[in-house]
Scaffold this motif. Structure first.
Motif, PDB file in Angstrom:
ATOM      1  N   ALA A   1      -5.511 -12.405  -1.863  1.00 16.38           N
ATOM      2  CA  ALA A   1      -4.347 -12.371  -0.974  1.00 16.38           C
ATOM      3  C   ALA A   1      -4.710 -11.814   0.401  1.00 16.38           C
ATOM      4  O   ALA A   1      -4.257 -12.333   1.436  1.00 16.38           O
ATOM      5  N   GLY A   2      -5.511 -10.749   0.451  1.00 12.30           N
ATOM      6  CA  GLY A   2      -5.877 -10.153   1.721  1.00 12.30           C
ATOM      7  C   GLY A   2      -6.694 -11.097   2.585  1.00 12.30           C
ATOM      8  O   GLY A   2      -6.452 -11.235   3.790  1.00 12.30           O
TER       9      GLY A   2
ATOM     10  N   GLU B   1      -3.731  -5.081   0.597  1.00 11.08           N
ATOM     11  CA  GLU B   1      -3.287  -6.076  -0.378  1.00 11.08           C
ATOM     12  C   GLU B   1      -2.986  -5.371  -1.694  1.00 11.08           C
ATOM     13  O   GLU B   1      -3.568  -4.323  -2.004  1.00 11.08           O
ATOM     14  N   ARG B   2      -2.049  -5.927  -2.442  1.00  8.01           N
ATOM     15  CA  ARG B   2      -1.712  -5.352  -3.740  1.00  8.01           C
ATOM     16  C   ARG B   2      -2.874  -5.526  -4.703  1.00  8.01           C
ATOM     17  O   ARG B   2      -3.528  -6.572  -4.728  1.00  8.01           O
ATOM     18  N   ASP B   3      -3.105  -4.490  -5.504  1.00  2.00           N
ATOM     19  CA  ASP B   3      -4.238  -4.528  -6.434  1.00  2.00           C
ATOM     20  C   ASP B   3      -4.152  -5.718  -7.380  1.00  2.00           C
ATOM     21  O   ASP B   3      -5.171  -6.333  -7.712  1.00  2.00           O
TER      22      ASP B   3
ATOM     23  N   SER C   1       0.859  -1.196   0.000  1.00  6.80           N
ATOM     24  CA  SER C   1       0.000   0.000   0.000  1.00  6.80           C
ATOM     25  C   SER C   1       0.887   1.235   0.000  1.00  6.80           C
ATOM     26  O   SER C   1       1.305   1.711   1.068  1.00  6.80           O
ATOM     27  N   PRO C   2       1.242   1.752  -1.186  1.00  8.31           N
ATOM     28  CA  PRO C   2       2.120   2.923  -1.262  1.00  8.31           C
ATOM     29  C   PRO C   2       1.591   4.074  -0.406  1.00  8.31           C
ATOM     30  O   PRO C   2       0.405   4.368  -0.390  1.00  8.31           O
ATOM     31  N   GLY C   3       2.487   4.696   0.334  1.00  9.52           N
ATOM     32  CA  GLY C   3       2.097   5.776   1.215  1.00  9.52           C
ATOM     33  C   GLY C   3       1.850   5.332   2.643  1.00  9.52           C
ATOM     34  O   GLY C   3       1.605   6.171   3.508  1.00  9.52           O
ATOM     35  N   TYR C   4       1.896   4.043   2.906  1.00 15.76           N
ATOM     36  CA  TYR C   4       1.687   3.560   4.270  1.00 15.76           C
ATOM     37  C   TYR C   4       2.791   4.104   5.162  1.00 15.76           C
ATOM     38  O   TYR C   4       3.976   3.869   4.934  1.00 15.76           O
TER      39      TYR C   4
ATOM     40  N   PRO D   1       6.208  -9.004  -1.210  1.00 16.35           N
ATOM     41  CA  PRO D   1       5.066  -8.785  -0.318  1.00 16.35           C
ATOM     42  C   PRO D   1       3.810  -8.438  -1.108  1.00 16.35           C
ATOM     43  O   PRO D   1       3.842  -7.580  -1.991  1.00 16.35           O
ATOM     44  N   VAL D   2       2.701  -9.114  -0.774  1.00 17.50           N
ATOM     45  CA  VAL D   2       1.459  -8.877  -1.524  1.00 17.50           C
ATOM     46  C   VAL D   2       0.280  -8.522  -0.615  1.00 17.50           C
ATOM     47  O   VAL D   2      -0.748  -8.060  -1.101  1.00 17.50           O
TER      48      VAL D   2
END
Length: 289
Positions: free
Chosen positions: A201-202, A192-194, A143-146, A172-173
């Protein structure tokens, strides 16, 4: 705290307030020990209370009482998971047989495609202060920006952090972050990655986290904290209505302030007023933490 005044979607000014902040815990709420919180005497020398996460008893948004003016700033669902004793009992009590079969297929498919040798899920639990930076790095890829801030490091230093990450062939996913408070785990975030949503995955990681963390019997509750999200609705097996309540000493200024704020909030069409107040509350709670 400053109470922001929003007019026509724009923040015009903010009124500073000196408040005592009271937060309830899920354990106290479920035990019935928090019902009297809203009736406690107002603190001397301050403007009043800010009560966070109290049970919503059906209060009116704006009320003038004998010694105080009460204003419900926000109402939320408070989701939680009460552990029934085993992972299998949780699944059977929360999901249909068809959904449970779907979970098993998704996990097996993911493990076969991306797992370690032997078809095992690659999940790592980051707990110590030395591991925090690695966890944040992995979570930011998902999650970019986390950017959780210093509270995550403090939690790790106190031995209360569980930062779990699901990997797919080393990448990491998905991640989930939990904080231990006694026999309760508090949910502080996840993602989770889009490009791995199609692989669930989530969902796979959240279920694996429950299976791993509740296995030894140390925890009996997962507290998702007030606020709505798809994850909370999916995995919780209980919920209640919560409220954030502002109580100020009854005087003319406070009556006019909260009366005007309630009127403006009712006229607000895009929730700008509610969001502005929520930001002030989150900032205040962050500073206290």
């Amino acid at each position: 705290m400053s109470l922001p005044v929003v007019l026509r979607g724009q923040r015009r000014f903010a009124v500073p307030l000196n408040l005592s902040v009271r937060q309830t815990t899920l354990v106290d709420v479920l035990a019935g020990n928090a019902r009297e919180l809203a009736a406690q005497p107002l603190p001397a020398g301050l403007d009043g209370h800010l009560l966070c996460g109290v049970v919503d008893q059906g209060w009116r948004t704006h009320s003038v009482l004998d010694d105080r003016v009460m204003y419900v700033v926000k109402r939320d669902a408070w989701h939680y998971l009460a552990w029934p004793g085993s992972y299998e009992a949780y699944l059977e009590g929360r999901f249909s047989a068809k959904t449970r079969e779907s979970f098993a297929r998704d996990e097996a498919r993911f493990a076969e495609a991306f797992g370690e040798d032997g078809g095992r899920l690659d999940i790592q639990d980051f707990r110590t202060p030395a591991e925090v930076e690695a966890f944040v790095r992995h979570a930011a890829i998902v999650s970019p920006g986390y950017a959780p801030g210093s509270e995550l490091r403090d939690t790790a230093a106190e031995g209360r952090l569980h930062g779990l990450v699901l990997f797919a062939k080393g990448a990491p996913v998905a991640f989930v972050c939990l904080r231990a408070v006694g026999d309760t785990l508090q949910y502080t975030g996840g993602g989770e990655r889009d490009d791995f949503r199609q692989w669930s995955a989530g969902t796979i990681l959240h279920l694996a986290a429950l299976r791993l963390l509740f296995a030894d019997g140390c925890f009996r509750l997962l507290d998702f904290r007030p606020g709505e999200s798809e994850v909370k609705r999916q995995f919780a097996n209980g919920s209640l209505r919560a409220a954030t309540v502002l109580q100020l000493k009854r005087n003319l200024f406070h009556r006019l302030l909260l009366g005007a704020h309630a009127l403006l909030q009712r006229r607000d069409e895009d929730n700008t007023a509610t969001e502005a107040v929520s930001e002030e509350i989150q900032t205040l709670l962050g500073e206290r933490a």
